[in-house]
Design a protein around this motif. Structure first.
Motif, PDB file in Angstrom:
ATOM      1  N   ALA A 130       0.838  -1.199   0.000  1.00  0.00           N
ATOM      2  CA  ALA A 130       0.000   0.000   0.000  1.00  0.00           C
ATOM      3  C   ALA A 130       0.876   1.253   0.000  1.00  0.00           C
ATOM      4  CB  ALA A 130      -0.914  -0.006   1.216  1.00  0.00           C
ATOM      5  N   GLU A 131       0.345   2.332  -0.574  1.00  0.00           N
ATOM      6  CA  GLU A 131       1.055   3.605  -0.625  1.00  0.00           C
ATOM      7  C   GLU A 131       0.435   4.577   0.373  1.00  0.00           C
ATOM      8  OE1 GLU A 131       1.569   5.225  -4.523  1.00  0.00           O
ATOM      9  OE2 GLU A 131       1.580   3.238  -5.446  1.00  0.00           O
ATOM     10  N   LEU A 132       1.270   5.172   1.205  1.00  0.00           N
ATOM     11  CA  LEU A 132       0.800   6.144   2.186  1.00  0.00           C
ATOM     12  C   LEU A 132       0.465   7.457   1.487  1.00  0.00           C
ATOM     13  CD1 LEU A 132       0.367   6.944   5.176  1.00  0.00           C
ATOM     14  CD2 LEU A 132       2.778   7.659   5.207  1.00  0.00           C
ATOM     15  N   LEU A 133      -0.767   7.942   1.690  1.00  0.00           N
ATOM     16  CA  LEU A 133      -1.196   9.192   1.069  1.00  0.00           C
ATOM     17  C   LEU A 133      -1.209  10.360   2.041  1.00  0.00           C
ATOM     18  CD1 LEU A 133      -4.189   8.062  -1.198  1.00  0.00           C
ATOM     19  CD2 LEU A 133      -1.814   8.477  -1.858  1.00  0.00           C
ATOM     20  N   ALA A 134      -1.533  10.107   3.297  1.00  0.00           N
ATOM     21  CA  ALA A 134      -1.652  11.228   4.231  1.00  0.00           C
ATOM     22  C   ALA A 134      -1.522  10.754   5.671  1.00  0.00           C
ATOM     23  CB  ALA A 134      -2.990  11.935   4.042  1.00  0.00           C
ATOM     24  N   LYS A 135      -0.929  11.624   6.489  1.00  0.00           N
ATOM     25  CA  LYS A 135      -0.920  11.459   7.939  1.00  0.00           C
ATOM     26  C   LYS A 135      -1.729  12.606   8.533  1.00  0.00           C
ATOM     27  CE  LYS A 135       3.612   9.206   8.320  1.00  0.00           C
ATOM     28  NZ  LYS A 135       4.974   9.295   8.935  1.00  0.00           N
ATOM     29  N   CYS A 136      -2.650  12.272   9.411  1.00  0.00           N
ATOM     30  CA  CYS A 136      -3.560  13.276   9.957  1.00  0.00           C
ATOM     31  C   CYS A 136      -3.375  13.405  11.470  1.00  0.00           C
ATOM     32  CB  CYS A 136      -5.009  12.895   9.644  1.00  0.00           C
ATOM     33  SG  CYS A 136      -5.318  12.601   7.882  1.00  0.00           S
ATOM     34  N   LYS A 137      -3.839  14.510  12.012  1.00  0.00           N
ATOM     35  CA  LYS A 137      -3.738  14.732  13.448  1.00  0.00           C
ATOM     36  C   LYS A 137      -4.776  13.923  14.213  1.00  0.00           C
ATOM     37  CE  LYS A 137      -1.891  19.424  13.019  1.00  0.00           C
ATOM     38  NZ  LYS A 137      -2.104  20.864  13.330  1.00  0.00           N
ATOM     39  N   ARG A 138      -5.870  13.590  13.521  1.00  0.00           N
ATOM     40  CA  ARG A 138      -6.932  12.802  14.135  1.00  0.00           C
ATOM     41  C   ARG A 138      -7.382  11.739  13.142  1.00  0.00           C
ATOM     42  NH1 ARG A 138     -10.841  17.614  16.577  1.00  0.00           N
ATOM     43  NH2 ARG A 138      -9.205  18.766  17.699  1.00  0.00           N
ATOM     44  N   GLU A 139      -8.188  10.799  13.630  1.00  0.00           N
ATOM     45  CA  GLU A 139      -8.746   9.780  12.742  1.00  0.00           C
ATOM     46  C   GLU A 139      -9.608  10.451  11.679  1.00  0.00           C
ATOM     47  OE1 GLU A 139     -12.404   6.708  12.998  1.00  0.00           O
ATOM     48  OE2 GLU A 139     -11.102   6.810  14.759  1.00  0.00           O
ATOM     49  N   PRO A 140      -9.292  10.275  10.384  1.00  0.00           N
ATOM     50  CA  PRO A 140     -10.017  10.997   9.335  1.00  0.00           C
ATOM     51  C   PRO A 140     -11.153  10.175   8.725  1.00  0.00           C
ATOM     52  CG  PRO A 140      -8.072   9.989   8.399  1.00  0.00           C
ATOM     53  CD  PRO A 140      -8.112   9.575   9.859  1.00  0.00           C
ATOM     54  N   ALA A 141     -11.943  10.851   7.910  1.00  0.00           N
ATOM     55  CA  ALA A 141     -12.922  10.212   7.039  1.00  0.00           C
ATOM     56  C   ALA A 141     -12.647  10.690   5.617  1.00  0.00           C
ATOM     57  CB  ALA A 141     -14.339  10.557   7.468  1.00  0.00           C
ATOM     58  N   LEU A 142     -13.187   9.966   4.621  1.00  0.00           N
ATOM     59  CA  LEU A 142     -12.827  10.218   3.229  1.00  0.00           C
ATOM     60  C   LEU A 142     -14.052  10.405   2.343  1.00  0.00           C
ATOM     61  CD1 LEU A 142     -10.222   7.346   2.659  1.00  0.00           C
ATOM     62  CD2 LEU A 142      -9.769   9.648   3.510  1.00  0.00           C
ATOM     63  N   CYS A 143     -13.842  11.130   1.244  1.00  0.00           N
ATOM     64  CA  CYS A 143     -14.778  11.125   0.122  1.00  0.00           C
ATOM     65  C   CYS A 143     -13.945  11.203  -1.151  1.00  0.00           C
ATOM     66  CB  CYS A 143     -15.786  12.265   0.209  1.00  0.00           C
ATOM     67  SG  CYS A 143     -15.078  13.925   0.299  1.00  0.00           S
ATOM     68  N   VAL A 144     -14.371  10.487  -2.190  1.00  0.00           N
ATOM     69  CA  VAL A 144     -13.594  10.343  -3.421  1.00  0.00           C
ATOM     70  C   VAL A 144     -14.253  11.146  -4.536  1.00  0.00           C
ATOM     71  CG1 VAL A 144     -12.606   8.700  -5.064  1.00  0.00           C
ATOM     72  CG2 VAL A 144     -12.941   8.026  -2.681  1.00  0.00           C
ATOM     73  N   SER A 145     -13.448  11.875  -5.314  1.00  0.00           N
ATOM     74  CA  SER A 145     -13.980  12.675  -6.417  1.00  0.00           C
ATOM     75  C   SER A 145     -14.544  11.772  -7.510  1.00  0.00           C
ATOM     76  CB  SER A 145     -12.887  13.577  -6.999  1.00  0.00           C
ATOM     77  OG  SER A 145     -11.856  12.797  -7.585  1.00  0.00           O
ATOM     78  N   PRO A 146     -15.493  12.269  -8.319  1.00  0.00           N
ATOM     79  CA  PRO A 146     -16.108  11.436  -9.363  1.00  0.00           C
ATOM     80  C   PRO A 146     -15.115  10.863 -10.365  1.00  0.00           C
ATOM     81  CG  PRO A 146     -17.415  13.415  -9.009  1.00  0.00           C
ATOM     82  CD  PRO A 146     -16.151  13.588  -8.218  1.00  0.00           C
ATOM     83  N   ASP A 147     -14.019  11.587 -10.649  1.00  0.00           N
ATOM     84  CA  ASP A 147     -13.033  11.067 -11.598  1.00  0.00           C
ATOM     85  C   ASP A 147     -11.989  10.179 -10.932  1.00  0.00           C
ATOM     86  OD1 ASP A 147     -11.437  12.854 -10.226  1.00  0.00           O
ATOM     87  OD2 ASP A 147     -11.080  14.183 -11.931  1.00  0.00           O
ATOM     88  N   GLY A 148     -12.081  10.019  -9.616  1.00  0.00           N
ATOM     89  CA  GLY A 148     -11.179   9.132  -8.895  1.00  0.00           C
ATOM     90  C   GLY A 148      -9.775   9.660  -8.710  1.00  0.00           C
ATOM     91  N   GLN A 149      -9.516  10.900  -9.079  1.00  0.00           N
ATOM     92  CA  GLN A 149      -8.155  11.430  -9.021  1.00  0.00           C
ATOM     93  C   GLN A 149      -7.834  12.157  -7.720  1.00  0.00           C
ATOM     94  OE1 GLN A 149      -5.830  10.691 -11.454  1.00  0.00           O
ATOM     95  NE2 GLN A 149      -7.550   9.371 -12.010  1.00  0.00           N
TER      96      GLN A 149
END
Length: 339
Positions: A130-149
């Motif tokens: 797996a590739e690390l994308l981000a380190k956050c200060k707190r437990e995060p949540a995600l949403c993905v753009s329609p083009d997936g980029q």
């Protein structure tokens, strides 16, 4: 009253329900880490029967449909397992150092996203690391753009937009005054956020700033849903004051101007969804009902009683509605009110 197709009983509280295979299958989960009885079930929506044995995972935390034929589970010990719908044997297994709190599908790509602890990862299906994308200060949540980029990563008062390929920040972080409770993309260049400050804001990624237009509501924003076909944004809110009530309303996803009257429940609205055309809205509530509404006129087309608080009401393009309450997942036929 809409026809109840199937009532799917679970041994413990039902925690997830996702359609798969063009609405022909339903993946559900029950149990929590605290009772060590996590299980994942797969059902045929036509007959309401299990299509294979339940998958046991005593530390289960999350389940997500990755596409029409695959789903993934994540657990407290950091394990992620990918399954073909219709099988109880994993086709991929991945391990992370921290608990897996969330999994997000990326339907335009052959990879998916994982929240492990306070980090965000991109995982491909070819068993590469797996590739690390981000380190956050707190437990995060995600949403993905329609083009997936791009992905929107929200934690605390902050929204961070990250490029899926490089992990680089696409723009400066955006901030609300209070906690960001939900977020979704309305286009590949615009993401909307809802916050405990009562505001829904539209963030223009190219300009790296919130637009001046905003939705201001007296309460806490609970959920957002967008219909790209009709350009509608559904907002649910818990009102302040006593008694607290739940409201939902549709807005134009580009201008944030109102497009519908308010849809009201006597108690908290826990979840809301739009159908594929934007013509129908379903709202789940702590008042033990799910309501189905005409999004243009505000007419209530059906009120569906449940035995307890309803935590989910998801509409599917196949003409089905899935609702989740306590240890029961219900499938309803909404074809009589479609169109």
């Amino acid at each position: 009253m809409l026809p109840l197709q199937h009532q799917l009983l679970h041994p413990n509280r039902a925690t997830h329900a996702h359609f798969a295979c063009n609405g022909n299958r339903l993946v559900t989960a029950s149990g929590t880490v605290s009772n060590s009885e996590g299980q994942v079930f797969q059902w045929g929506t036509a007959n309401g029967q299990q299509i294979c044995g339940p998958i046991a995972d005593d530390s289960l935390l999350c389940v997500e449909a990755l596409d029409e034929s695959r789903f993934a589970t994540g657990n407290m010990t950091g394990d992620v397992r990918v399954y073909e719908v219709g099988s109880d044997q994993p086709i991929h297994e991945f391990s992370f150092k921290q608990p897996v709190f969330g999994i997000s599908n990326n339907p335009t790509r052959e990879d998916f996203l994982i929240v492990s602890g306070k980090t965000v990862w991109r995982q491909s299906f070819d068993d590469q690391p797996a590739e690390l994308l981000a380190k956050c200060k707190r437990e995060p949540a995600l949403c993905v753009s329609p083009d997936g980029q791009s992905i929107g990563i929200y934690f605390g008062v902050t929204l961070q937009v990250v490029d899926v390929d490089t992990g680089a920040d696409v723009c400066d972080p955006a901030k609300h005054k209070l906690k960001v409770s939900c977020s979704c993309w309305v286009s590949s260049s615009s993401v909307v956020t809802g916050s405990d400050d009562g505001f829904v804001r539209l963030y223009d990624v190219a300009d790296a700033e919130f637009r001046k237009e905003a939705i201001e509501l007296t309460g806490w924003i609970k959920s957002l849903d967008v219909c790209h076909q009709s350009g509608q944004l559904l907002v649910t809110v818990e009102t302040k004051g006593k008694p607290r009530r739940g409201l939902a309303q549709c807005f134009d996803a580009s201008s944030l101007s109102p497009k519908s009257p308010e849809f009201a429940h006597d108690q908290l609205v826990t979840h809301g969804s739009l159908d594929a055309s934007g013509g129908l809205i379903a709202t789940a509530s702590a008042d033990k009902t799910v309501a189905v509404w005409n999004s243009e006129t505000g007419e209530q087309l059906a009120s569906l009683p449940h035995s307890g608080t309803v935590y989910q009401a998801s509409l599917h393009s196949s003409g089905q509605l899935v609702t989740r309450s306590s240890d029961v997942v219900n499938l309803w036929d909404i074809s009589s009110v479609v169109g």
